[in-house]
Motif scaffolding. Structure first.
Motif, PDB file in Angstrom:
ATOM      1  N   ALA A 169       1.031  -1.142  -0.100  1.00  0.00           N
ATOM      2  CA  ALA A 169       0.093  -0.052   0.122  1.00  0.00           C
ATOM      3  C   ALA A 169       0.878   1.167  -0.101  1.00  0.00           C
ATOM      4  CB  ALA A 169      -0.957   0.024   1.277  1.00  0.00           C
ATOM      5  N   SER A 170       0.839   1.853  -1.318  1.00  0.00           N
ATOM      6  CA  SER A 170       2.013   2.953  -1.300  1.00  0.00           C
ATOM      7  C   SER A 170       1.400   4.286  -1.928  1.00  0.00           C
ATOM      8  CB  SER A 170       3.147   2.471  -2.368  1.00  0.00           C
ATOM      9  OG  SER A 170       3.876   3.402  -2.538  1.00  0.00           O
ATOM     10  N   GLY A 171       1.991   5.335  -1.779  1.00  0.00           N
ATOM     11  CA  GLY A 171       1.674   6.500  -2.341  1.00  0.00           C
ATOM     12  C   GLY A 171       2.264   6.943  -3.421  1.00  0.00           C
ATOM     13  N   ARG A 197       1.081   3.890  -9.802  1.00  0.00           N
ATOM     14  CA  ARG A 197       1.038   2.501  -9.980  1.00  0.00           C
ATOM     15  C   ARG A 197       2.162   1.911 -11.097  1.00  0.00           C
ATOM     16  NH1 ARG A 197      -1.908  -2.197  -9.874  1.00  0.00           N
ATOM     17  NH2 ARG A 197      -2.864  -1.374  -8.083  1.00  0.00           N
ATOM     18  N   VAL A 198       2.589   2.858 -12.059  1.00  0.00           N
ATOM     19  CA  VAL A 198       3.608   2.271 -13.101  1.00  0.00           C
ATOM     20  C   VAL A 198       4.890   2.017 -12.207  1.00  0.00           C
ATOM     21  CG1 VAL A 198       4.389   4.762 -13.634  1.00  0.00           C
ATOM     22  CG2 VAL A 198       4.723   2.924 -15.055  1.00  0.00           C
ATOM     23  N   ASN A 199       5.043   3.006 -11.113  1.00  0.00           N
ATOM     24  CA  ASN A 199       6.376   2.829 -10.209  1.00  0.00           C
ATOM     25  C   ASN A 199       6.161   1.583  -9.351  1.00  0.00           C
ATOM     26  OD1 ASN A 199       7.618   4.963 -11.168  1.00  0.00           O
ATOM     27  ND2 ASN A 199       7.024   6.199  -9.448  1.00  0.00           N
ATOM     28  N   THR A 214       8.564  -1.788  -9.761  1.00  0.00           N
ATOM     29  CA  THR A 214       9.257  -2.141  -8.702  1.00  0.00           C
ATOM     30  C   THR A 214       9.288  -3.781  -8.252  1.00  0.00           C
ATOM     31  OG1 THR A 214       9.259  -0.024  -7.396  1.00  0.00           O
ATOM     32  CG2 THR A 214       9.559  -1.965  -6.049  1.00  0.00           C
ATOM     33  N   LEU A 215       7.964  -3.974  -8.158  1.00  0.00           N
ATOM     34  CA  LEU A 215       7.830  -5.637  -8.215  1.00  0.00           C
ATOM     35  C   LEU A 215       8.494  -6.358  -9.129  1.00  0.00           C
ATOM     36  CD1 LEU A 215       3.928  -5.724  -7.153  1.00  0.00           C
ATOM     37  CD2 LEU A 215       6.107  -5.510  -5.655  1.00  0.00           C
ATOM     38  N   ARG A 216       8.352  -5.958 -10.613  1.00  0.00           N
ATOM     39  CA  ARG A 216       8.759  -6.665 -11.455  1.00  0.00           C
ATOM     40  C   ARG A 216      10.345  -6.625 -11.631  1.00  0.00           C
ATOM     41  NH1 ARG A 216      11.091  -4.912 -15.898  1.00  0.00           N
ATOM     42  NH2 ARG A 216       9.928  -2.778 -15.773  1.00  0.00           N
ATOM     43  N   ALA A 270      -1.221   5.085  -5.296  1.00  0.00           N
ATOM     44  CA  ALA A 270      -1.777   6.509  -5.526  1.00  0.00           C
ATOM     45  C   ALA A 270      -2.939   6.414  -6.184  1.00  0.00           C
ATOM     46  CB  ALA A 270      -0.941   7.568  -5.555  1.00  0.00           C
ATOM     47  N   ASP A 271      -2.922   5.626  -7.602  1.00  0.00           N
ATOM     48  CA  ASP A 271      -3.727   6.043  -8.609  1.00  0.00           C
ATOM     49  C   ASP A 271      -5.255   5.263  -8.219  1.00  0.00           C
ATOM     50  OD1 ASP A 271      -1.095   5.216  -9.268  1.00  0.00           O
ATOM     51  OD2 ASP A 271      -1.603   6.174 -11.043  1.00  0.00           O
TER      52      ASP A 271
END
Length: 202
Positions: free
Chosen positions: A113-115, A118-120, A124-126, A140-141
């Motif tokens: 759960a991040s501010g 979504r692209v970031n 990051t997960l990838r 945030a989106d």
């Protein structure tokens, strides 16, 4: 190091920047450069203090302080571009990464759960091969109200199919900790990859 019984929770919810990801210096650098391109200087301490709020709200705060930030969305777009130029350099905090992976291996559910945008979050997960460990990603989106409002954590818990009492939050920022407690979650404060304080929800 702080000792917390993680096994009592069915789900763990992690903030991203500054908690799981050692990314705050990179974000600060991007904010500073974007501000300079707009003709003003900012105190890096402000960005750390505002950790967890949306990028749009950061720019609105600049404007409220009298800085010539111009169009909010264009300012944020440029900041994101600068951050993403160095996204491959950002590292995970190894102790928190281990907590996340060990919890997954025990069968606990995992959410981010991040501010951040979504692209970031997805990149990051990838980049760090975390997709298979994370059951839900809230950025945030995905929410209307950002930290210190608890919506991001409540949304993450909902995506996991769990109640707030079933989840433990990992957070580094003051606003994020406030959001966790406002949502009725237990919370662990993390600094530089180490758990330092446990907060019990009331």
């Amino acid at each position: 190091m702080l000792s917390v019984d993680l096994n009592k929770y069915r789900g763990l919810i992690f903030d991203l920047d500054g908690t799981l990801l050692d990314s705050m210096p990179h974000h600060v650098r991007a904010w500073i450069q974007t501000a300079r391109e707009h003709g003003f200087e900012i105190d890096p301490k402000l960005i750390y203090a505002w950790g967890g709020i949306s990028s749009q709200d950061v720019v609105r705060r600049f404007i409220d302080m009298g800085y010539p930030a111009g169009d909010v969305d264009l300012f944020v777009k440029r900041k994101v571009e600068l951050y993403r130029e160095h996204i491959n350099e950002v590292k995970l905090f190894a102790p928190i990464e281990k907590i996340l992976k060990d919890a997954h291996d025990r069968g606990q559910l995992i959410a981010i759960a991040s501010g951040t945008q979504r692209v970031n979050g997805e990149d990051t997960l990838r980049l760090h091969h975390l997709e298979k460990y994370v059951d839900a990603l809230v950025c945030a989106d995905d929410v209307t109200h950002h930290k210190p409002h608890p919506e991001s954590f409540l949304t993450a818990a909902s995506k996991l199919g769990l109640s707030n009492e079933d989840c433990l939050i990992f957070e580094d920022g003051k606003l994020g900790i406030e959001a966790a407690l406002a949502g009725g979650f237990d919370c662990v404060e993390v600094q530089e990859g180490e758990m330092i304080k446990f907060y019990k929800s009331k």
